[in-house]
Design a protein around this motif. Structure first.
Motif, PDB file in Angstrom:
ATOM      1  N   GLU A 653       0.790  -1.089  -0.110  1.00 23.86           N
ATOM      2  CA  GLU A 653      -0.026  -0.037   0.298  1.00 23.86           C
ATOM      3  C   GLU A 653       0.894   1.387   0.045  1.00 23.86           C
ATOM      4  O   GLU A 653       0.485   2.333  -0.692  1.00 23.86           O
ATOM      5  N   CYS A 654       1.864   1.131   0.895  1.00 23.58           N
ATOM      6  CA  CYS A 654       2.779   2.393   0.784  1.00 23.58           C
ATOM      7  C   CYS A 654       3.495   2.756  -0.567  1.00 23.58           C
ATOM      8  O   CYS A 654       3.365   3.916  -1.011  1.00 23.58           O
ATOM      9  N   ALA A 655       3.936   1.703  -1.225  1.00 22.55           N
ATOM     10  CA  ALA A 655       4.901   1.871  -2.490  1.00 22.55           C
ATOM     11  C   ALA A 655       3.683   2.171  -3.595  1.00 22.55           C
ATOM     12  O   ALA A 655       3.751   2.993  -4.348  1.00 22.55           O
ATOM     13  N   GLU A 656       2.412   1.619  -3.359  1.00 19.49           N
ATOM     14  CA  GLU A 656       1.244   1.651  -4.399  1.00 19.49           C
ATOM     15  C   GLU A 656       0.892   3.265  -4.534  1.00 19.49           C
ATOM     16  O   GLU A 656       0.833   3.622  -5.316  1.00 19.49           O
ATOM     17  N   GLN A 657       0.759   3.914  -3.369  1.00 21.57           N
ATOM     18  CA  GLN A 657       0.520   5.309  -3.194  1.00 21.57           C
ATOM     19  C   GLN A 657       1.530   6.033  -4.052  1.00 21.57           C
ATOM     20  O   GLN A 657       1.193   7.004  -4.486  1.00 21.57           O
ATOM     21  N   VAL A 658       3.012   5.907  -3.534  1.00 23.83           N
ATOM     22  CA  VAL A 658       3.788   6.719  -4.075  1.00 23.83           C
ATOM     23  C   VAL A 658       3.840   6.459  -5.652  1.00 23.83           C
ATOM     24  O   VAL A 658       3.814   7.514  -6.445  1.00 23.83           O
ATOM     25  N   ILE A 659       3.581   5.396  -6.197  1.00 25.50           N
ATOM     26  CA  ILE A 659       3.800   5.136  -7.737  1.00 25.50           C
ATOM     27  C   ILE A 659       2.416   5.507  -8.389  1.00 25.50           C
ATOM     28  O   ILE A 659       2.503   6.100  -9.350  1.00 25.50           O
ATOM     29  N   ALA A 668       9.489   5.349  -3.894  1.00 22.80           N
ATOM     30  CA  ALA A 668       8.699   4.501  -3.190  1.00 22.80           C
ATOM     31  C   ALA A 668       9.554   3.796  -2.110  1.00 22.80           C
ATOM     32  O   ALA A 668       9.465   3.691  -0.770  1.00 22.80           O
ATOM     33  N   ASP A 669      10.956   3.454  -2.523  1.00 18.30           N
ATOM     34  CA  ASP A 669      12.139   2.979  -1.567  1.00 18.30           C
ATOM     35  C   ASP A 669      12.258   4.059  -0.445  1.00 18.30           C
ATOM     36  O   ASP A 669      12.559   3.712   0.772  1.00 18.30           O
ATOM     37  N   LEU A 670      12.348   5.469  -0.833  1.00 18.07           N
ATOM     38  CA  LEU A 670      12.620   6.480   0.059  1.00 18.07           C
ATOM     39  C   LEU A 670      11.460   6.465   1.038  1.00 18.07           C
ATOM     40  O   LEU A 670      11.889   6.853   2.376  1.00 18.07           O
ATOM     41  N   ALA A 671      10.322   6.552   0.484  1.00 12.73           N
ATOM     42  CA  ALA A 671       9.159   6.697   1.401  1.00 12.73           C
ATOM     43  C   ALA A 671       8.889   5.522   2.203  1.00 12.73           C
ATOM     44  O   ALA A 671       8.526   5.576   3.408  1.00 12.73           O
ATOM     45  N   CYS A 672       9.162   4.130   1.917  1.00 12.50           N
ATOM     46  CA  CYS A 672       8.694   2.993   2.732  1.00 12.50           C
ATOM     47  C   CYS A 672       9.988   1.976   3.148  1.00 12.50           C
ATOM     48  O   CYS A 672       9.704   1.200   3.881  1.00 12.50           O
ATOM     49  N   GLY A 673      11.114   2.015   2.254  1.00 14.96           N
ATOM     50  CA  GLY A 673      12.106   1.030   2.654  1.00 14.96           C
ATOM     51  C   GLY A 673      12.817   1.388   3.974  1.00 14.96           C
ATOM     52  O   GLY A 673      12.555   2.328   4.522  1.00 14.96           O
ATOM     53  N   ALA A 674      14.156   0.582   4.051  1.00 16.02           N
ATOM     54  CA  ALA A 674      14.707   0.748   5.269  1.00 16.02           C
ATOM     55  C   ALA A 674      16.224  -0.099   5.018  1.00 16.02           C
ATOM     56  O   ALA A 674      16.137  -1.010   3.995  1.00 16.02           O
ATOM     57  N   GLU A 675      16.943   0.308   5.658  1.00 18.41           N
ATOM     58  CA  GLU A 675      18.585  -0.386   5.793  1.00 18.41           C
ATOM     59  C   GLU A 675      18.244  -1.806   6.224  1.00 18.41           C
ATOM     60  O   GLU A 675      17.413  -2.009   7.385  1.00 18.41           O
ATOM     61  N   VAL A 676      19.022  -2.950   5.605  1.00 14.03           N
ATOM     62  CA  VAL A 676      18.766  -4.026   6.365  1.00 14.03           C
ATOM     63  C   VAL A 676      19.208  -4.206   7.567  1.00 14.03           C
ATOM     64  O   VAL A 676      18.545  -5.108   8.519  1.00 14.03           O
ATOM     65  N   GLU A 677      20.132  -3.658   7.994  1.00 10.53           N
ATOM     66  CA  GLU A 677      20.359  -3.418   9.675  1.00 10.53           C
ATOM     67  C   GLU A 677      19.288  -3.031  10.436  1.00 10.53           C
ATOM     68  O   GLU A 677      19.337  -3.136  11.707  1.00 10.53           O
ATOM     69  N   GLN A 678      18.273  -2.408  10.030  1.00 11.74           N
ATOM     70  CA  GLN A 678      17.079  -1.936  10.684  1.00 11.74           C
ATOM     71  C   GLN A 678      16.247  -2.701  10.857  1.00 11.74           C
ATOM     72  O   GLN A 678      15.140  -2.913  11.630  1.00 11.74           O
ATOM     73  N   ASP A 720      22.300  -5.455  -1.710  1.00 11.94           N
ATOM     74  CA  ASP A 720      23.060  -4.283  -1.332  1.00 11.94           C
ATOM     75  C   ASP A 720      22.610  -3.437   0.099  1.00 11.94           C
ATOM     76  O   ASP A 720      22.843  -2.327   0.309  1.00 11.94           O
ATOM     77  N   GLY A 721      22.039  -4.417   0.732  1.00 15.70           N
ATOM     78  CA  GLY A 721      21.986  -3.924   2.379  1.00 15.70           C
ATOM     79  C   GLY A 721      20.583  -2.986   2.576  1.00 15.70           C
ATOM     80  O   GLY A 721      20.654  -2.227   3.453  1.00 15.70           O
ATOM     81  N   ARG A 722      19.717  -2.812   1.400  1.00 14.50           N
ATOM     82  CA  ARG A 722      18.594  -2.083   1.396  1.00 14.50           C
ATOM     83  C   ARG A 722      17.230  -3.027   1.036  1.00 14.50           C
ATOM     84  O   ARG A 722      17.330  -3.672   0.031  1.00 14.50           O
ATOM     85  N   CYS A 723      16.425  -2.778   2.023  1.00 13.85           N
ATOM     86  CA  CYS A 723      15.292  -3.610   1.810  1.00 13.85           C
ATOM     87  C   CYS A 723      14.072  -2.676   1.150  1.00 13.85           C
ATOM     88  O   CYS A 723      13.627  -1.653   2.050  1.00 13.85           O
ATOM     89  N   SER A 724      13.795  -2.706  -0.067  1.00  9.54           N
ATOM     90  CA  SER A 724      12.877  -1.953  -0.910  1.00  9.54           C
ATOM     91  C   SER A 724      11.769  -2.564  -1.027  1.00  9.54           C
ATOM     92  O   SER A 724      11.739  -3.917  -1.121  1.00  9.54           O
ATOM     93  N   PRO A 725      10.636  -1.786  -1.207  1.00 10.94           N
ATOM     94  CA  PRO A 725       9.201  -2.444  -1.553  1.00 10.94           C
ATOM     95  C   PRO A 725       9.000  -2.938  -3.030  1.00 10.94           C
ATOM     96  O   PRO A 725       8.233  -3.572  -3.283  1.00 10.94           O
TER      97      PRO A 725
END
Length: 760
Positions: A653-659, A668-678, A720-725
């Protein structure tokens, strides 16, 4: 009294005053289009039949009207105003407070009060019950405005809401038109896989109308039990009270138990709400006696009522109690158990108080023209206020309306409700042409339901015809599946309306040698190959839905080997035999282990860690090592897969709203994603499992010993250490913690196949 005939049962005589003989909690006094009550009084040639009203001294009352000086029936305007107050409480609490107000409970109470009045009047007057005619009359009035609202909501959904909302709202549109919305919400609530559990749907408020509609079907049949008494001239009110009291006792008991153990389900459960209906019915039966004992009168009577000050105080006490419910105490999590007695007692006090004879009595306020106006549009206002609120919050991105925009929502709802009442509700309600023949009313009912079913079903067929329900994995994606695109031109799949097909179901129900000896709650045993297939080996998947989500990646591996896959997962329950479980999961481990012993699989797949949505507290659950060892000792290879990240918000839903707003997957990654260590621990907490081996027979070669294959797909899920939607042209998540089937098939399958190469 003449004997009953089939025509009496099916149709009955054409009522002289449709409003008086078929009241419910949404009836109006027609002040939108005329002065309350005068239309009925001034109708030429109308006779005052014995069922239209009587003095309290006779022991009879029509319960919603009493006789004035002219002998004509008079509408109880204070109860009309009580409808308005209850509706405004519902709207205000929905818009600003997000709490339960008790207003819906008042509507159920009033529904039973008025409905019971309808049939007691018929029994008193010796008229046929004409139950089917009542059903047609009631739903002929209720369904057209509801259908218009549903159709408008479907159009607004297409225009304003993301496509991931569409299937749920299509389902709820059909359920609302068929008066089973509450049952659908119960199913969505208990279905672990359901995205969002139906929350924040613009049609969710139809649950209470569904409860009322179901009661309107069942309740009139209860009066058939006392028809023989009425026809023989015997008293029937006391037997009616007994019937209602038994229903109330059983329903309240169930309501209290169910509210304590499964409150979200109990809230929508008709059986847990019927005691509220019974309470209104019992008051309707007892009110004539109460009025007689207390000296009740109407404003049109020559004499003032007795106990005027006491009545005024009782009425104000009821209003104060009703206003306080939910304000002083947040009772949202306690409904519909015993706490619902609070608003019902408050409404009952206003009903019993009636006309106070005091200028400062609450009945004066409830009988005012503003209250009458709101009472007239109360049904339409209930229909429209919730869709307007939900659509506004969804498009504005707010969780709760503020003061100004909330006032705008309320004002817009009142205006739209007035238009709906004038254009649809009042014309249908007053149409003598529709009422004259049963088939005409039936046509109005059927047309309303058919339009909604055709609109929702046709919309779904149009979508599925334009694209396959389950998208195929692209061999050459437009963007690499380990990249986040900065472009907005790519088609990203799956589409929101396809999410229902993204759950990892297997095509066959368990059968043949893979059929369990007995079922187990919430376990839907599925298998890949048919029951009569000859499989080279069996792979069983156990644990929670997070183990199940990897099945699509396992299927090509199994197909190459001619292996059978069995899905024996239980949503929300990991495979941890020997550990203390919460009641929902109690017994699952033993059930799964006994099935494994019966089937004798070569391999078992399960998860080895558990992630958390709000921290990096990824752990290997206590009992995991024991579970793996139990399988190894049986000579079974174990595929232990590391868990995937969980999130606080719905990632799709978060990514869908951005797109949908024109953003790219990178946005969408900036709005919803997180670094893997998080989201995950620095190292796999299940790494110690690698040293486990099966005991097996002492003379067996070491090379044949069962082994643990630790599978860590973090690099594919969070490259690459980034969890993206969104990775490549594929949504990674279908909700806040489950991967889409398309992503698993296209991205995780090659990696899992490589990890399982050691089993060849």
């Amino acid at each position: 009294m003449p004997p009953s005939t089939l025509d009496d049962w099916l149709q009955g005589p054409l009522e002289q005053s449709m409003e008086q003989s078929a009241e419910d909690a949404w009836s109006t006094a027609e002040s939108v289009s005329g002065r309350p009550g005068l239309e009925q009084q001034d109708r030429p040639g109308q006779a005052d039949g014995p069922g239209d009203g009587a003095s309290p001294s006779t022991g009879r009352s029509d319960l919603t009207q009493q006789t004035g000086r002219s002998g004509r029936p008079v509408f109880r305007r204070e109860l009309h105003g009580l409808r308005a107050l209850a509706l405004m409480l519902v709207a205000v609490y929905h818009i600003w407070l997000g709490r339960v107000s008790g207003g819906v409970d008042v509507f159920l109470f009033l529904s039973a009060f008025f409905l019971t009045g309808t049939f007691v009047r018929r029994l008193d007057a010796g008229r046929p019950l004409a139950v089917p005619r009542y059903w047609l009359h009631t739903f002929k009035r209720l369904l057209p405005p509801a259908a218009v609202t549903i159709l408008a909501t479907l159009a607004a959904t297409w225009w304003l809401l993301p496509s991931s909302f569409w299937p749920t709202i299509m389902q709820q549109a059909a359920a609302s038109a068929l008066y089973v919305q509450n049952a659908l919400l119960v199913l969505l609530e208990v279905d672990y896989r359901a995205r969002d559990a139906g929350a924040a749907s613009p049609l969710q408020h139809f649950w209470s109308l569904s409860v009322q509609g179901q009661a309107f079907i069942v309740w009139p049949l209860l009066f058939l039990l006392v028809v023989p008494l009425a026809r023989s001239g015997k008293r029937f009110r006391r037997p009616l009270l007994v019937i209602f009291a038994v229903i109330a006792a059983a329903s309240l008991t169930w309501s209290i138990i169910s509210t304590q153990t499964q409150q979200p389900i109990a809230y929508f459960d008709t059986a847990a709400r019927m005691w509220e209906f019974s309470a209104g019915a019992m008051l309707a039966v007892m009110l004539p006696r109460i009025d007689h004992i207390t000296g009740a009168r109407r404003p049109e009577h020559d004499q003032p009522p007795a106990l005027r000050t006491g009545r005024a105080l009782l009425g104000w006490a009821g209003i104060a109690a009703l206003l306080a419910c939910g304000v002083l105490v947040d009772v949202s999590g306690q409904f519909p158990g015993w706490i619902a007695i609070w608003p019902l007692a408050a409404a009952g006090a206003v009903v019993v108080a009636g006309h106070s004879g005091r200028a400062w009595g609450v009945d004066r306020l409830l009988s005012s023209r503003p209250a009458a106006f709101l009472g007239d549009i109360s049904y339409a206002l209930y229909l429209v206020h919730w869709p307007i609120l939900v659509l506004w919050l969804s498009t504005s991105g707010q969780e709760r309306a503020g003061l100004l925009d909330g006032l705008a929502v309320l004002a817009g709802s009142i205006l739209l409700a007035w238009l709906l009442t004038r254009a649809v509700d009042a014309p249908v309600r007053r149409s003598r042409w529709l009422e004259a023949k049963p088939w005409r009313a039936l046509t109005a009912v059927a047309a309303s339901v058919t339009l909604v079913l055709a609109a929702s079903g046709g919309w779904w067929l149009t979508l599925t015809a334009s694209a396959p329900e389950r998208p195929e994995v692209s061999a050459n994606p437009a963007v690499a599946t380990d990249e986040v695109s900065v472009e907005t031109s790519h088609v990203i799949r799956p589409f929101g309306w396809q999410l229902g097909s993204q759950w990892p179901d297997l095509p066959e129900r368990c059968g043949g040698p893979w059929a369990p000896s007995s079922p187990f709650r919430h376990v839907n045993c599925q298998q890949l190959l048919p029951a009569d297939a000859a499989a080279s080996e069996t792979i069983v998947v156990v644990g929670s839905s997070h183990a199940r989500q990897f099945i699509p990646a396992l299927i090509p591996y199994a197909e190459e080997r001619g292996a059978q896959i069995v899905n024996l997962t239980m949503d929300g329950c990991e495979f941890l035999p020997g550990t203390e479980r919460w009641p929902y999961c109690d017994g699952y481990d033993e059930y799964a282990l006994s099935y494994i012993d019966a089937v004798g699989p070569a391999t078992v797949l399960t998860t080895s860690t558990r992630t958390s949505p709000d921290s990096t507290a990824e752990v290997m659950p206590e009992g995991t090592a024991n579970a793996v060892q139990l399988l190894l000792d049986r000579g079974i290879d174990v595929i232990a897969v590391r868990d995937t990240p969980r999130w606080e918000a719905d990632q799709y839903e978060c990514a869908e709203q951005v797109i949908d707003a024109g953003g790219s997957p990178a946005d969408a990654d900036l709005a919803c994603g997180a670094e893997v260590e998080q989201k995950l621990a620095a190292t796999d907490p299940a790494a110690p499992l690698a040293g486990l081996t099966g005991q097996g027979p002492s003379d067996a070669p070491a090379a044949d010993a069962a082994q643990v294959i630790l599978v860590d797909l973090t690099e594919q899920v969070c490259p690459d250490g980034r969890c993206s939607p969104v990775l490549g042209d594929t949504y990674v998540y279908l909700d806040d913690n489950h991967l889409t089937r398309l992503f698993v098939e296209s991205v995780l399958e090659p990696a899992l196949r490589e990890e399982l190469g050691v089993l060849n």
